[in-house]
Motif scaffolding. Structure first.
Motif, PDB file in Angstrom:
ATOM      1  N   ASN A  13       0.797  -1.228   0.000  1.00 61.53           N
ATOM      2  CA  ASN A  13       0.000   0.000   0.000  1.00 61.53           C
ATOM      3  C   ASN A  13       0.832   1.281   0.000  1.00 61.53           C
ATOM      4  OD1 ASN A  13      -2.396  -1.565   0.149  1.00 61.53           O
ATOM      5  ND2 ASN A  13      -2.096  -1.784   2.367  1.00 61.53           N
ATOM      6  N   GLU A  14       2.130   1.192  -0.299  1.00 59.58           N
ATOM      7  CA  GLU A  14       2.917   2.417  -0.351  1.00 59.58           C
ATOM      8  C   GLU A  14       2.613   3.174  -1.642  1.00 59.58           C
ATOM      9  OE1 GLU A  14       6.983   0.477  -2.269  1.00 59.58           O
ATOM     10  OE2 GLU A  14       6.983   1.230  -0.218  1.00 59.58           O
ATOM     11  N   GLU A  15       2.957   4.446  -1.635  1.00 58.31           N
ATOM     12  CA  GLU A  15       2.681   5.264  -2.815  1.00 58.31           C
ATOM     13  C   GLU A  15       3.505   4.754  -4.000  1.00 58.31           C
ATOM     14  OE1 GLU A  15       3.896   8.680  -0.607  1.00 58.31           O
ATOM     15  OE2 GLU A  15       1.910   9.577  -0.745  1.00 58.31           O
ATOM     16  N   PRO A  16       2.976   4.829  -5.205  1.00 61.47           N
ATOM     17  CA  PRO A  16       3.712   4.336  -6.372  1.00 61.47           C
ATOM     18  C   PRO A  16       4.983   5.144  -6.615  1.00 61.47           C
ATOM     19  CG  PRO A  16       1.747   5.539  -7.048  1.00 61.47           C
ATOM     20  CD  PRO A  16       1.652   5.363  -5.567  1.00 61.47           C
ATOM     21  N   ARG A  17       5.962   4.495  -7.182  1.00 61.53           N
ATOM     22  CA  ARG A  17       7.238   5.134  -7.496  1.00 61.53           C
ATOM     23  C   ARG A  17       7.314   5.461  -8.980  1.00 61.53           C
ATOM     24  NH1 ARG A  17      10.538   0.651  -3.882  1.00 61.53           N
ATOM     25  NH2 ARG A  17       9.884   1.504  -1.866  1.00 61.53           N
ATOM     26  N   THR A  18       7.810   6.632  -9.261  1.00 62.77           N
ATOM     27  CA  THR A  18       8.046   7.037 -10.638  1.00 62.77           C
ATOM     28  C   THR A  18       9.533   7.308 -10.802  1.00 62.77           C
ATOM     29  OG1 THR A  18       7.653   9.375 -10.150  1.00 62.77           O
ATOM     30  CG2 THR A  18       5.756   8.071 -10.829  1.00 62.77           C
ATOM     31  N   ALA A  19      10.018   7.233 -12.029  1.00 62.22           N
ATOM     32  CA  ALA A  19      11.450   7.435 -12.254  1.00 62.22           C
ATOM     33  C   ALA A  19      11.685   8.065 -13.612  1.00 62.22           C
ATOM     34  CB  ALA A  19      12.214   6.117 -12.151  1.00 62.22           C
ATOM     35  N   ILE A  20      12.788   8.790 -13.703  1.00 64.39           N
ATOM     36  CA  ILE A  20      13.231   9.361 -14.974  1.00 64.39           C
ATOM     37  C   ILE A  20      14.709   9.029 -15.157  1.00 64.39           C
ATOM     38  CG2 ILE A  20      13.725  11.504 -16.217  1.00 64.39           C
ATOM     39  CD1 ILE A  20      11.191  12.663 -15.091  1.00 64.39           C
ATOM     40  N   ILE A  21      15.052   8.527 -16.314  1.00 66.46           N
ATOM     41  CA  ILE A  21      16.455   8.382 -16.719  1.00 66.46           C
ATOM     42  C   ILE A  21      16.710   9.489 -17.726  1.00 66.46           C
ATOM     43  CG2 ILE A  21      18.179   6.936 -17.843  1.00 66.46           C
ATOM     44  CD1 ILE A  21      16.652   4.487 -16.820  1.00 66.46           C
ATOM     45  N   ASP A  22      17.628  10.362 -17.396  1.00 69.41           N
ATOM     46  CA  ASP A  22      17.928  11.550 -18.205  1.00 69.41           C
ATOM     47  C   ASP A  22      19.296  11.356 -18.864  1.00 69.41           C
ATOM     48  OD1 ASP A  22      18.424  14.057 -19.223  1.00 69.41           O
ATOM     49  OD2 ASP A  22      18.426  15.097 -17.300  1.00 69.41           O
ATOM     50  N   ILE A  23      19.294  11.160 -20.177  1.00 68.09           N
ATOM     51  CA  ILE A  23      20.540  10.942 -20.923  1.00 68.09           C
ATOM     52  C   ILE A  23      20.982  12.295 -21.474  1.00 68.09           C
ATOM     53  CG2 ILE A  23      21.647   9.672 -22.787  1.00 68.09           C
ATOM     54  CD1 ILE A  23      19.337   7.631 -22.597  1.00 68.09           C
ATOM     55  N   GLY A  24      21.870  12.961 -20.756  1.00 70.53           N
ATOM     56  CA  GLY A  24      22.332  14.278 -21.149  1.00 70.53           C
ATOM     57  C   GLY A  24      23.668  14.233 -21.860  1.00 70.53           C
ATOM     58  N   ASN A  26      26.459  15.577 -20.846  1.00 72.66           N
ATOM     59  CA  ASN A  26      27.567  15.422 -19.908  1.00 72.66           C
ATOM     60  C   ASN A  26      27.344  14.229 -18.988  1.00 72.66           C
ATOM     61  OD1 ASN A  26      30.095  16.304 -19.011  1.00 72.66           O
ATOM     62  ND2 ASN A  26      29.189  17.383 -17.285  1.00 72.66           N
ATOM     63  N   SER A  27      26.116  14.068 -18.499  1.00 77.57           N
ATOM     64  CA  SER A  27      25.847  13.013 -17.537  1.00 77.57           C
ATOM     65  C   SER A  27      24.602  12.226 -17.907  1.00 77.57           C
ATOM     66  CB  SER A  27      25.680  13.610 -16.131  1.00 77.57           C
ATOM     67  OG  SER A  27      24.539  14.452 -16.086  1.00 77.57           O
ATOM     68  N   ILE A  28      24.522  11.016 -17.366  1.00 79.88           N
ATOM     69  CA  ILE A  28      23.320  10.191 -17.428  1.00 79.88           C
ATOM     70  C   ILE A  28      22.887   9.979 -15.982  1.00 79.88           C
ATOM     71  CG2 ILE A  28      22.323   7.982 -18.131  1.00 79.88           C
ATOM     72  CD1 ILE A  28      24.465   7.795 -20.271  1.00 79.88           C
ATOM     73  N   ARG A  29      21.617  10.248 -15.704  1.00 86.72           N
ATOM     74  CA  ARG A  29      21.166  10.235 -14.311  1.00 86.72           C
ATOM     75  C   ARG A  29      19.848   9.481 -14.195  1.00 86.72           C
ATOM     76  NH1 ARG A  29      22.195  13.681  -9.790  1.00 86.72           N
ATOM     77  NH2 ARG A  29      23.399  15.094 -11.094  1.00 86.72           N
ATOM     78  N   LEU A  30      19.751   8.730 -13.104  1.00 83.56           N
ATOM     79  CA  LEU A  30      18.495   8.095 -12.712  1.00 83.56           C
ATOM     80  C   LEU A  30      18.003   8.759 -11.439  1.00 83.56           C
ATOM     81  CD1 LEU A  30      16.279   5.841 -12.523  1.00 83.56           C
ATOM     82  CD2 LEU A  30      17.990   4.471 -11.280  1.00 83.56           C
ATOM     83  N   VAL A  31      16.743   9.204 -11.453  1.00 81.40           N
ATOM     84  CA  VAL A  31      16.108   9.722 -10.249  1.00 81.40           C
ATOM     85  C   VAL A  31      14.790   8.989 -10.061  1.00 81.40           C
ATOM     86  CG1 VAL A  31      15.306  11.753  -8.993  1.00 81.40           C
ATOM     87  CG2 VAL A  31      17.134  11.990 -10.685  1.00 81.40           C
ATOM     88  N   VAL A  32      14.599   8.445  -8.860  1.00 83.61           N
ATOM     89  CA  VAL A  32      13.365   7.743  -8.505  1.00 83.61           C
ATOM     90  C   VAL A  32      12.623   8.598  -7.482  1.00 83.61           C
ATOM     91  CG1 VAL A  32      12.343   5.628  -7.587  1.00 83.61           C
ATOM     92  CG2 VAL A  32      14.474   5.520  -8.905  1.00 83.61           C
ATOM     93  N   TYR A  33      11.339   8.810  -7.732  1.00 82.46           N
ATOM     94  CA  TYR A  33      10.518   9.691  -6.902  1.00 82.46           C
ATOM     95  C   TYR A  33       9.392   8.896  -6.242  1.00 82.46           C
ATOM     96  CZ  TYR A  33      12.561  13.326  -9.933  1.00 82.46           C
ATOM     97  OH  TYR A  33      13.418  14.138 -10.634  1.00 82.46           O
ATOM     98  N   GLN A  34       8.979   9.396  -5.065  1.00 82.01           N
ATOM     99  CA  GLN A  34       7.837   8.802  -4.381  1.00 82.01           C
ATOM    100  C   GLN A  34       7.238   9.847  -3.448  1.00 82.01           C
ATOM    101  OE1 GLN A  34       8.671   5.447  -1.766  1.00 82.01           O
ATOM    102  NE2 GLN A  34       6.763   4.462  -2.379  1.00 82.01           N
ATOM    103  N   GLY A  35       5.927   9.943  -3.411  1.00 81.24           N
ATOM    104  CA  GLY A  35       5.289  10.904  -2.519  1.00 81.24           C
ATOM    105  C   GLY A  35       4.191  11.669  -3.224  1.00 81.24           C
TER     106      GLY A  35
END
Length: 492
Positions: A13-24, A26-35
């Protein structure tokens, strides 16, 4: 084995998680969000400085080393999102993949890892950056400048909406040649003139998005001994940018690596980023800069929200969520704010800070009683809040410090962030919160059946006959303390 009631990646029953992989570039980044949808918390954040755009200017292609680093990062990030039970994943690529003649090879690597990549056109990249700034600074009025490795996006924000926007081939990895030839100023001036941006920022701030510009702010924080290590809404003047350029010309890499929070991978880009920023301020005629910790990724999330959710105040949403998680009684903060509001004629900008403080009024209850005030101070100053600057954090911290037992003192670094008058008012908020919490025991009923008001020279607490017994010694003490600070007598 999966325990009953639990799913892989977290509790039932926790809130669903969303994520973005940003291929830039200079950098490639993964951010996972919840709330909360309006301002989800960052559950996980990792980047790899793959440098996809470093060879574009010379060869027009992503080099083999960068391609290999990207493949490793994408496989890891895809696996992590599966393990974390991410419900919604979006993978986006910007200038380097967009412009490289072998960009399709990187798309193939991502596909092999189970990812579907969206290549954002320059204008969509600008829109996402602008929406990101509005997500974290809802009242932003100026020009957003998002500096990536391969491109620079500009977008005019005003009234909670996006207006003109453009993308220019001025990424930090492309600047070296222009600087070596001494053509940076002329090139930027020509691009801005051609796009209709010359002088477009007159008298307005430039909102800075991008790791290289955030790194410049980190450097300035260290140089000036700024008392709050929070980058979001940190302001820098044109004179500050000029000083930073002189500093970068004189300081070696070893000293820069010692700056707290300054990524070693960003150091090679600092001089170019500072040079470009100085030129932009000159030709846009901007009044100064404000750093945004929110950018493209947060903008993609924000743009997908319904308008009524986007319109929510991010500070109140985040503090209400924290109060719900950390406090004893859900939604008590809203009731407490309504209860103390009649005492104060605060401007809307101050009233929202008072409301945020009320949302957090109960966050210290689990702490050791000797350190509850310190707990409130820490949460206010260092919490992951947006829509609030350093002064606002100081007022929030003062209210919680006083409410949770810190009395009429202003611990460091509050006096370095806010003036005496503001802190004095926040002390009054804190004492009023303290009175409400003590009277009610933190529950709703007593606050719903009572009221607090200024009546002539008295601070009057109105109680029904059935609630008279609530006015015990501890309540009397807090009532008198608040009245004294407000220059009033306590009356019931």
């Amino acid at each position: 084995m999966t325990l009953p009631g639990l799913a892989r990646g977290g509790a039932a029953n926790e809130e669903p998680r969303t994520a973005i992989i940003d291929i830039g570039s200079n950098s490639i980044r993964l951010v996972v969000y919840q709330g909360p949808a309006r301002l989800p918390a960052i559950l996980f954040n990792e980047k790899v400085l793959a440098g996809l755009g470093r060879s574009l200017a010379a060869s027009g292609a992503i080099d083999d080393e960068a391609m290999a680093a990207a493949g490793t990062a994408l496989r890891r990030f895809a696996a992590l999102t599966r393990e974390m039970g991410v419900a919604s994943l979006r993978t986006v690529a910007t200038a380097a993949v967009r412009d490289a003649r072998n960009g399709a090879a990187l798309i193939d690597l991502a596909r092999a890892a189970g990812l579907t990549v969206e290549i954002l056109p320059g204008e969509e990249e600008a829109v996402a950056a602008g929406m990101g700034v509005l997500s974290g600074i809802p009242g932003a009025d100026g020009i957003v400048a998002d500096l990536g490795g391969g491109s620079l996006e500009l977008v005019r924000v005003r009234g909670g909406a996006l207006h003109q926007r453009a993308s220019f081939p001025l990424g930090v990895l492309r600047l070296a040649t222009m600087r070596e030839k001494g053509t940076l100023d002329r090139r930027v001036a020509a691009l801005l003139e051609e796009g209709g941006w010359s002088g477009a920022g007159k008298g307005l701030p430039l909102y800075l998005v991008g790791g290289s510009w955030r790194a410049l702010a980190r450097l300035d924080m260290e140089a000036t001994r700024y008392p709050l290590p929070v980058i979001h809404q940190y302001a820098m003047s044109p004179a500050t940018i000029a000083r930073l350029r002189r500093t970068l010309a004189q300081v070696g890499k070893a000293r820069l690596k010692a700056v707290p929070g300054l990524s070693g991978g960003r150091i090679p880009t600092l001089s170019g980023a500072a040079a470009l920023l100085a030129v932009l301020l000159k030709h846009l005629r901007s009044s100064g800069t404000i750093v945004s910790a929110y950018g493209l990724r947060e903008g993609l999330l924000h743009a997908a929200l319904p308008p009524e959710v986007r319109a929510q105040d991010p500070l109140i949403v985040a503090t209400r969520d924290e109060g719900r998680r950390s406090g004893r009684f859900p939604e008590h903060g809203d009731l407490l704010d309504r209860w103390i509001a009649p005492l104060f004629s605060d401007r809307p900008s101050e009233a929202r800070l008072r409301g945020a403080a009320c949302q957090l009024a109960d966050v210290g209850w689990r702490a050791n009683p000797e350190f509850r005030a310190e707990r409130g101070l820490e949460i206010a100053l260092h919490g992951n809040w947006v829509g609030i600057d350093g002064r606002g954090r100081a007022l929030l911290a003062q209210a919680l410090w006083t409410s949770l037992g810190g009395e009429l003192t202003s611990p460091a670094p509050l006096t370095g962030l806010a003036g005496e008058a503001g802190l004095r008012r926040a002390m009054q908020w804190g004492l009023a919160m303290r009175l409400g919490q003590r009277l009610s025991g933190g529950i709703a009923g007593p606050l719903e059946r009572s009221s607090l008001a200024v009546d002539g020279g008295a601070l009057r607490l109105a109680l029904g006959d059935d609630d008279a017994g609530l006015y015990g010694e501890a309540v009397q003490k807090r009532h008198r303390a608040l009245a004294a600070v407000m220059g009033l007598e306590a009356g019931v």
